[in-house]
Design a protein around this motif. Structure first.
Motif, short mmCIF file in Angstrom:
data_model
loop_
_atom_site.label_atom_id
_atom_site.label_comp_id
_atom_site.label_asym_id
_atom_site.label_seq_id
_atom_site.Cartn_x
_atom_site.Cartn_y
_atom_site.Cartn_z
N GLU A 77 0.82 -1.20 0.00
CA GLU A 77 0.00 0.00 0.00
C GLU A 77 0.87 1.27 0.00
O GLU A 77 0.55 2.25 -0.68
N THR A 78 1.98 1.23 0.72
CA THR A 78 2.87 2.40 0.79
C THR A 78 3.48 2.71 -0.57
O THR A 78 3.50 3.87 -1.02
N ILE A 79 4.01 1.70 -1.23
CA ILE A 79 4.67 1.93 -2.52
C ILE A 79 3.64 2.25 -3.60
O ILE A 79 3.91 3.07 -4.51
N LYS A 80 2.48 1.68 -3.52
CA LYS A 80 1.40 2.02 -4.47
C LYS A 80 1.07 3.51 -4.38
O LYS A 80 0.91 4.19 -5.40
N ARG A 81 0.98 4.03 -3.17
CA ARG A 81 0.69 5.46 -2.97
C ARG A 81 1.84 6.33 -3.48
O ARG A 81 1.63 7.38 -4.09
N ALA A 82 3.08 5.88 -3.23
CA ALA A 82 4.24 6.64 -3.70
C ALA A 82 4.29 6.69 -5.21
O ALA A 82 4.61 7.74 -5.80
N ARG A 83 4.01 5.57 -5.86
CA ARG A 83 4.03 5.54 -7.33
C ARG A 83 2.99 6.49 -7.89
O ARG A 83 3.24 7.20 -8.89
N LYS A 84 1.84 6.55 -7.27
CA LYS A 84 0.78 7.46 -7.73
C LYS A 84 1.21 8.92 -7.58
O LYS A 84 0.95 9.75 -8.46
N LEU A 85 1.93 9.23 -6.49
CA LEU A 85 2.37 10.60 -6.25
C LEU A 85 3.51 11.01 -7.19
O LEU A 85 3.57 12.16 -7.64
N LEU A 86 4.41 10.08 -7.52
CA LEU A 86 5.65 10.42 -8.22
C LEU A 86 5.62 10.13 -9.71
O LEU A 86 6.55 10.52 -10.43
N GLY A 87 4.61 9.44 -10.19
CA GLY A 87 4.53 9.14 -11.61
C GLY A 87 5.33 7.92 -12.00
O GLY A 87 5.99 7.29 -11.17
N PRO A 88 5.32 7.56 -13.29
CA PRO A 88 5.89 6.28 -13.73
C PRO A 88 7.41 6.24 -13.84
O PRO A 88 7.98 5.15 -13.93
N ASN A 89 8.09 7.38 -13.85
CA ASN A 89 9.52 7.38 -14.19
C ASN A 89 10.47 7.42 -12.99
O ASN A 89 11.67 7.20 -13.15
N MET A 90 9.96 7.70 -11.81
CA MET A 90 10.83 7.78 -10.64
C MET A 90 11.28 6.38 -10.22
O MET A 90 10.48 5.45 -10.16
N ASN A 91 12.58 6.25 -9.93
CA ASN A 91 13.11 4.99 -9.41
C ASN A 91 12.71 4.85 -7.93
O ASN A 91 13.14 5.65 -7.09
N ILE A 92 11.87 3.87 -7.63
CA ILE A 92 11.43 3.63 -6.25
C ILE A 92 12.07 2.33 -5.78
O ILE A 92 11.96 1.29 -6.42
N VAL A 93 12.77 2.42 -4.64
CA VAL A 93 13.57 1.32 -4.11
C VAL A 93 12.94 0.81 -2.83
O VAL A 93 12.45 1.60 -2.02
N PHE A 94 12.98 -0.51 -2.64
CA PHE A 94 12.58 -1.06 -1.35
C PHE A 94 13.74 -1.84 -0.76
O PHE A 94 14.39 -2.64 -1.44
N HIS A 95 14.00 -1.58 0.54
CA HIS A 95 15.12 -2.19 1.26
C HIS A 95 14.60 -2.84 2.51
O HIS A 95 13.85 -2.24 3.28
#
Length: 701
Positions: free
Chosen positions: A198-216
Motif C-alpha cells: 500500500e505504501t509503494i502504491k501510494r508513492a508511485r501514484k504521487l511520483l509518476g511512472p519514471n521515478m526509481n522507487i527502491v525497497f530495502h
C-alpha cells in the motif's frame, strides 16, 4: 512478452558486513570478492557509509577514504557506488552542523562515490533538507528515504502505516528537497507485506511512472521475500540484495534467492546465475576465517516485538561478547518493546536503534528508567528532531532531570551550528592540538570520529574487536618433550614462581616484567635503583574498553571525583573519576590502549621510594573470607562494574531510594539506591573496587 527487469544494488560489502560482522572487516580481505562480483556483471554496489565509515577507524585501523578509493578502482569507472548517510548525523551516532554535513558530501564525491542514500530515523523532514541539498550540490545522486517498520497492534503505534509514510513523502515534496530516487528502508525487516504494497502504491501514484522507487529490507523477521514481491507488484523498480555469506538472517535476501522467487513471473533480475554463483563462492572463501555469529544467520520470529535492525543486532551482540554480558541479551531485547513505545516510535534504525538498545540495556541492568542513556534521553527531549509520536511524559521528565537538559523544538542543525564543540573549527582545533595536517579529509575524520579519529590519525590506534582467525606461517615440528606453552614453574632457593613467557615480557606470579634473552653469559649489572610508589590507590578499568583520553599526567594534583580519563566501550564514552584526592604518581596505560576489566590505568597518592629492582613477587596469599553480615538487607551489585562513589558510611541513616553508591559499567554511571529504610551496618567494598554481579556492596539493618 519480454519480462520487466528489476534493478538491484548489491549490499554485501556494506550492509552485509555491518549486519553480519559488526562492520569489522579488513579491506584487503574482501576486494577479491568485489572483483568477482564485477566479473559476474554486477554494476551497482553499496560501498561505504553507515557503520562502514567509523568502523574502519574504530576497529580495523584503516582509512575509510582509502577504502572507497580502492573500491572504485576495483569496481571500475562505470559502477554506481552508493553510500549510506543518516541525515544530519551523516555517518556517526551524533548529529552535525551544516558545515560538516556539506563536507561529508564533498569528501564522498571526491573519493569516488556516485549516490548517497539519505535517511532520518525519526522521519523528521527538517533533518533531510540541508543534508539532501548538500548531496545534490556536491554533484552526487540523492536517494531520499522514508524509514519503515511494523509493530504489533498491542503497541497502538499512531505512526508506521501507509498513511504516515505518505504524509512524510508529501512533506519531502513540499520542502523542495532535490532527489533522484526514493527508497523505503525497513532496517528491522518487520513491515507487513500489506503495508509495503500500500505504501509503494501510494508513492508511485504521487511520483509518476519514471521515478526509481527502491525497497530495502532484512530477512531478520523472515518475511523479506514476501515484502519484496509486494513492493515489486506495487511499482518498485529496485530492491536491495546481498551475497552469501552476508545474506539472509540479519541481512538482505540473497541475489540467488530473489532470482528463484521471480521465476515464472513477469519480472527478472537480468543476471547470469552461474556467474553470480561463482562470485558467491569467491566471497565465501574471502570470509572463511571470520567468526560468523550464530544470531546473524537466523530468522527471529520475535523481532516484530523488539524491532532490532540487522545492522545493530550483531554490532550489539559483538559488544556484549566483548564485555562478557551475552547472557543478558534475551532480557535486553525483551525490554526494547517498552523503550520503543515510550520513546515516541522513531524507526528502529541507526542511530535510534542504538539508543533503544542502550536504554533497554540500562533498564535491565539498573531497573526501569533509573538510568537514562544519553542518546535516548536527548532523543525524547527533541535534540535529534521531532519523534513521530510524543514520547511518554514521565520518560521526558526523567531524561530532563538526569541529563539536566530542557526539552527543545529547535531544528537540529540550528542547535549544532551554535554548538562550539561541533563543526569545522572544533575539528581543526583537535587537529592542531595533535599536530596533525588540517586536510579536508582529516577535518571530517575528526568531526565524525572525535577522539578515536585522532587516535587513528596520530598512529596510536590499534586493531581491535575483529573476530578473525589469523593464519600463522608453518613452523618446524618441535621435539615431543619441548614445552610449547611458554608456561613454567621455576624454583629458586626453595621458592616457586609461576613464569609465563609472553613475547617481549615475562609474567611472574601475575606481574609483568620486560624480558630480554641473549645467547651466552654476560656479567650481570647490579640491579638498577628505581623509583617505586608504595601505598598508592590504583584506578582500574571498570570493564574492557579503549583509553580515549588521559586528562592528567604524572605529578598532577587531582581532587576526588575529578574526571581523569575517558574509556570507550559499547559505543559509549565512560568518564573515569579520581577515587580520592592526591597526586598522580604513576600512569600505566596510554591513549589508544585496549584494556581488560581490572587493568590499572594510573595510581594516585602513595610514597615514592628509591630501591633496587624488585625480585619477582611471590604469589599472593588468598584473602581471608570476610565475615558474613549479622542480619539486615544486603545491597548487591546489579552487574559487573567499578565502585565509583560511596555516598554513605557505616552508621549512616538512609531512606528507601536514597542514592547510596554509584557504579560505573558499560561507559555509564549507574546509581545504586537503598532498597529500604535503615542504618548502614556494614560496607563490604571500597571506592575503586571492581565487582562482579551479585557481589555485596553493603548491608542495611
Amino acid at each position: 512478452m519480454a519480462k520487466k527487469k528489476i534493478n538491484f544494488m548489491c549490499t554485501a560489502f556494506r550492509d552485509g558486513f555491518q549486519s553480519v560482522y559488526g562492520a569489522r572487516v579488513f579491506t584487503k580481505d574482501f576486494m577479491p570478492a568485489v572483483a568477482a562480483a564485477r566479473e559476474a556483471g554486477i554494476t551497482h554496489f553499496e560501498a561505504g557509509g553507515g557503520a562502514r565509515f567509523q568502523a574502519l577507524y574504530f576497529y580495523t585501523n584503516e582509512d575509510a577514504f582509502k577504502m572507497m578509493d580502492e573500491f572504485r578502482e576495483v569496481a571500475g569507472p562505470d559502477a554506481n557506488l552508493q553510500t549510506l548517510s543518516r541525515g544530519v548525523n551523516v555517518v556517526g551516532l551524533d548529529s552535525q552542523p551544516r558545515d560538516i554535513i556539506k563536507l561529508h558530501a564533498q569528501m564522498f564525491k571526491k573519493h569516488g562515490m556516485t549516490t548517497i542514500r539519505n535517511f532520518d530515523a525519526l522521519n523528521d523532514v527538517n533533518n533531510l533538507i540541508d543534508s539532501g541539498k548538500a548531496i545534490h550540490d556536491a554533484g552526487l545522486k540523492h536517494e531520499v528515504t522514508v524509514t519503515m517498520m511494523s509493530l504489533p497492534d498491542s503497541y497502538h503505534a499512531a505512526a508506521h502505516n501507509p498513511e504516515f509514510y505518505e504524509k512524510i513523502l508529501r512533506q519531502i515534496l513540499d520542502a523542495g528537497i532535490p532527489f533522484d530516487s526514493l527508497c523505503f528502508k525497513d532496517a528491522s525487516g518487520t513491515s507487513t507485506p500489506k503495508n509495503v504494497y500500500e505504501t509503494i502504491k501510494r508513492a508511485r501514484k504521487l511520483l509518476g511512472p519514471n521515478m526509481n522507487i527502491v525497497f530495502h529490507s532484512h530477512e531478520t523477521a523472515g518475511v523479506s521475500i514476501q515484502q519484496y514481491m509486494s513492493a515489486i507488484e506495487a511499482g518498485a523498480t529496485q530492491v536491495d540484495l546481498s551475497m552469501s555469506p552476508c545474506s539472509g538472517g540479519t541481512c538482505q535476501p540473497d541475489i540467488l534467492t530473489m532470482w528463484h522467487a521471480l521465476r515464472g513471473t513477469d519480472y527478472d533480475l537480468g543476471i547470469d546465475v552461474n556467474k553470480v554463483q561463482e562470485a558467491e563462492r569467491v566471497f565465501e572463501n574471502c570470509m572463511k576465517d571470520y567468526f560468523l555469529p550464530p544470531e546473524a544467520t537466523k530468522v527471529n520470529p520475535n523481532i516484530p516485538f523488539f524491532p532490532l535492525p540487522g545492522g545493530a543486532l550483531t554490532a550489539n551482540t559483538q559488544m556484549l561478547r566483548d564485555n562478557n554480558l551475552m547472557d543478558k541479551y534475551p532480557q535486553i531485547v525483551e525490554a526494547m518493546g517498552d523503550v520503543v513505545k515510550k520513546g515516541g516510535f522513531g524507526t528502529s534504525v541507526t542511530p535510534v536503534s542504538q539508543f533503544y538498545f542502550q536504554q533497554a540495556f540500562n533498564n535491565v541492568m539498573f531497573g526501569p528508567w533509573k538510568k537514562i542513556a544519553e542518546g535516548y534521553g536527548k532523543m525524547v527531549l527533541g535534540y535529534f528532531g521531532k519523534t513521530p509520536v510524543e514520547p511518554d511524559a514521565e520518560v521526558i521528565k526523567a531524561a530532563a532531570e538526569q541529563l539536566k537538559l530542557e526539552p527543545t523544538t529547535e531544528k537540529v542543525v540550528d542547535l549544532n551550528d551554535k554548538n562550539p564543540s561541533k563543526g569545522r573549527e572544533a575539528a581543526i582545533k583537535m587537529l592542531k592540538e595533535a599536530n596533525l595536517e588540517e586536510s579536508e579529509e582529516n577535518i571530517f575524520i575528526a568531526a565524525s570520529c572525535k577522539e578515536k579519529g585522532i587516535l587513528y590519525l596520530t598512529g596510536k590506534a590499534k586493531v581491535n574487536g575483529v573476530r578473525k582467525v589469523e593464519k600463522e606461517a608453518p613452523k618446524a615440528a618441535a621435539p615431543a618433550s619441548k614445552n610449547t606453552s611458554g608456561e613454567y614453574t621455576v624454583t629458586v632457593n626453595g621458592t616457586a614462581y609461576g613464569v609465563k613467557l609472553n613475547g617481549g615480557n615475562v609474567v611472574v606470579n601475575g606481574v609483568s616484567y620486560p624480558l630480554s634473552i641473549a645467547d651466552g653469559i654476560k656479567a650481570a649489572a647490579a640491579p638498577a635503583a628505581q623509583v617505586v610508589v608504595t601505598g598508592s590507590q590504583d584506578v582500574a578499568a571498570p570493564m574492557p574498553g579503549l583509553i580515549l583520553k588521559m586528562n592528567v599526567k604524572v605529578g598532577d594534583e587531582v581532587k576526588k571525583n575529578q574526571e581523569i580519563a575517558v574509556m570507550e566501550a559499547m559505543k559509549m564514552e565512560n568518564p573515569i573519576y579520581a577515587p580520592c584526592d592526591g597526586k598522580v604518581t604513576a600512569i600505566k596505560a596510554n591513549q589508544g590502549d585496549q584494556l581488560q576489566a581490572g587493568d590499572v590505568i594510573l595510581s594516585i597518592g602513595g610514597t615514592q621510594v628509591v630501591q633496587a629492582a624488585p625480585a619477582p613477587a611471590a604469589a599472593p596469599a588468598a584473602p581471608a573470607p570476610s565475615a558474613a553480615p549479622a542480619g539486615g538487607t544486603e545491597v548487591k551489585a546489579p552487574m559487573p562494574g567499578l565502585i565509583l562513589k560511596l555516598n554513605v558510611k557505616k552508621g549512616d541513616q538512609v531512606k528507601k531510594n536514597d542514592e547510596i553508591a554509584v557504579m560505573e559499567a558499560m561507559k555509564m554511571e549507574n546509581p545504586i539506591y537503598a532498597p529500604c529504610d535503615g542504618v548502614v551496618s556494614d560496607i563490604s567494598v571500597n571506592q575503586g573496587d571492581q565487582l562482579q554481579a551479585d557481589d555485596t556492596i553493603m548491608v542495611i539493618a
